[in-house]
Scaffold this motif. Structure first.
Motif, PDB file in Angstrom:
ATOM      1  N   CYS A   1       0.811  -1.217   0.000  1.00  0.00           N
ATOM      2  CA  CYS A   1       0.000   0.000   0.000  1.00  0.00           C
ATOM      3  C   CYS A   1       0.847   1.270   0.000  1.00  0.00           C
ATOM      4  O   CYS A   1       0.299   2.361   0.026  1.00  0.00           O
ATOM      5  N   TYR A   2       2.171   1.132  -0.018  1.00  0.00           N
ATOM      6  CA  TYR A   2       3.068   2.283  -0.099  1.00  0.00           C
ATOM      7  C   TYR A   2       4.004   2.087  -1.277  1.00  0.00           C
ATOM      8  O   TYR A   2       4.478   0.982  -1.532  1.00  0.00           O
ATOM      9  N   THR A   3       4.307   3.177  -1.968  1.00  0.00           N
ATOM     10  CA  THR A   3       5.081   3.086  -3.206  1.00  0.00           C
ATOM     11  C   THR A   3       6.517   3.572  -3.097  1.00  0.00           C
ATOM     12  O   THR A   3       7.308   3.353  -4.003  1.00  0.00           O
ATOM     13  N   SER A   4       6.849   4.231  -1.986  1.00  0.00           N
ATOM     14  CA  SER A   4       8.182   4.804  -1.879  1.00  0.00           C
ATOM     15  C   SER A   4       8.611   4.820  -0.407  1.00  0.00           C
ATOM     16  O   SER A   4       7.860   4.416   0.471  1.00  0.00           O
ATOM     17  N   THR A   5       9.832   5.299  -0.159  1.00  0.00           N
ATOM     18  CA  THR A   5      10.335   5.407   1.208  1.00  0.00           C
ATOM     19  C   THR A   5      10.995   6.760   1.413  1.00  0.00           C
ATOM     20  O   THR A   5      11.415   7.416   0.459  1.00  0.00           O
TER      21      THR A   5
END
Length: 161
Positions: A18-22
């Motif tokens: 559910c997250y695409t980056s950091t």
């Protein structure tokens, strides 16, 4: 058919990422006696946001040196896989190791255990932490988990040595 798998190196069929980056933040935290410990925090984000919208659980890695590197063989690649599923990764260098202050007399000593417990307590106090903190790591990063849990810290929710 989409079968559920939870094996070393394979995790599928449960939740979708559910997250695409950091986003990585580096800072010092204070240990139980005021010694400054270097910590990298790796947050899962969906740009343009800089931090998650709600508190998330944290995976802590206690290290003798070398903070976050999600591509090396130092074990960070394992918890790094959980970031996209809604976990925060924290990598702390224990006293006298890496960029942390203090003296390293022996790995896994009482001071290192207290440093680790102090890091868990600090993490649980942060507004972006859900109140759940577990530990991960291989080799010496696994050993420090066992040394720490031998002191029965109530704050530590899980270990995966």
């Amino acid at each position: 058919m989409n079968r559920k798998q939870s094996l070393p190196g394979r995790y599928s069929g449960f939740s979708a990422p559910c997250y695409t980056s950091t986003r990585i933040l580096s800072q010092y935290i204070e240990s139980y006696d005021g010694t400054k410990l270097a910590m990298d925090l790796v947050f899962p984000v969906n740009p343009p946001k800089e931090l998650p919208d709600h508190p998330l659980p944290v995976i802590l890695v206690a290290s003798r040196g070398g903070r976050f590197d999600g591509t090396s063989g130092n074990g960070d690649a394992i918890p790094f896989r959980f970031l996209s599923h809604g976990y925060i990764l924290a990598v702390v260098e224990l006293r006298g190791c890496g960029a942390s202050y203090g003296t390293n007399n022996s790995f896994g000593n009482l001071e290192h255990c207290r440093d680790t417990i102090a890091a868990v307590r600090w993490l649980k106090q942060q507004p972006w932490c859900s109140g759940k903190v577990g530990m991960s790591g291989i080799s010496n990063r696994a050993y420090i988990q066992l040394c720490t849990v031998s002191h029965f810290p109530d704050e530590l929710d899980a270990i995966t040595p």
